[in-house]
Design an enzyme around this catalytic site. Structure first.
Site, PDB file in Angstrom:
ATOM      1  CE  LYS A  12      -7.740   3.755   4.255  1.00 14.33           C
ATOM      2  NZ  LYS A  12      -8.936   2.776   3.757  1.00 14.33           N
ATOM      3  NE  ARG A  55      -3.651   2.133   2.409  1.00 15.78           N
ATOM      4  CZ  ARG A  55      -3.587   3.375   3.000  1.00 15.78           C
ATOM      5  NH1 ARG A  55      -2.382   3.391   3.558  1.00 15.78           N
ATOM      6  NH2 ARG A  55      -4.565   4.294   3.029  1.00 15.78           N
ATOM      7  CB  SER A  68     -12.079  -1.763   3.268  1.00 15.55           C
ATOM      8  OG  SER A  68     -10.790  -2.021   2.806  1.00 15.55           O
TER       9      SER A  68
END
Length: 212
Positions: free
Chosen positions: A135, A38, A106
């Protein structure tokens, strides 16, 4: 898909000055059995370089390798799968693009989890269980109750994620999780391998008590 217990996601901002591949290898040696790349800040060239290096690493250890959001990158490096957010490419379109590769998504509510299962997701992320700074656009915590809801209603694999630490993972497992994901707790640790081993031990010990 191959099952897993400890899901490790890259987070280079949590280990400044340390090599990405080195940190993720330490996680794998500690028991992380699925890795997600990521990266929201690097250039395309940098992302490709890192993604290829992690593909080599995960092949070395024979564990699934997932790329976050970027289907093109996942295909270019021959990742084992793609992980989507609720605002990303629809599962049906992703399936057309990646074929039989793993698709994860998610979820933050039971309706999203049920839809993901119906649409053919291979696994779901359930969370964030707790508040997280990993995040910038993270949604509000869903709490332990959502983990229990998913455990009781969803048949595909799910991984609990969001603010999970060694200090709170026991209650996440007791809520119904058999798979957990941690980012900062793992890659930001001074002892990445030891931290992963501690997570695995808790998954084993709590799991034996809960499901015996």
């Amino acid at each position: 898909m191959v099952d897993f217990s400890l899901y490790a996601i890259t987070g280079e901002n949590f280990h400044p000055g340390r090599d990405l591949v080195e940190v993720m290898e330490e996680a794998i040696l500690g028991g992380a059995d699925i890795v997600q790349f990521r990266d929201k800040t690097s250039s395309k060239a940098e992302m490709l370089h890192k993604a290829k290096a992690l593909r080599v690493l995960t092949r070395k250890y024979g564990i699934p390798y997932i790329v976050n959001d970027d289907v093109e990158l996942a295909l270019e490096v021959d990742a084992d799968g793609i992980h989507l957010g609720q605002g990303d490419m629809p599962i049906e379109e992703a399936r057309r693009r990646v074929g039989g590769k793993i698709i994860g998504i998610s979820t933050h509510a039971l309706e999203e989890a049920r839809l993901a299962e119906q649409q053919g997701a291979d696994y779901i992320g359930a969370g964030p269980v707790y508040a997280t700074k990993t995040k910038a656009d993270a949604v509000s915590p869903v709490g332990l109750s959502y983990i229990t809801e998913v455990a009781e209603n969803i048949s595909i694999p799910f991984v609990a994620i969001g603010g999970i630490k060694l200090s709170n993972v026991d209650e996440v497992i007791r809520a119904g999780a058999r798979r957990v994901c941690a980012i900062s707790e793992i890659v930001g640790s001074d002892d990445v391998t030891g931290t992963c081993r501690a997570f695995i031990e808790k998954l084993k010990s709590e799991g034996m008590r809960e499901w015996s």
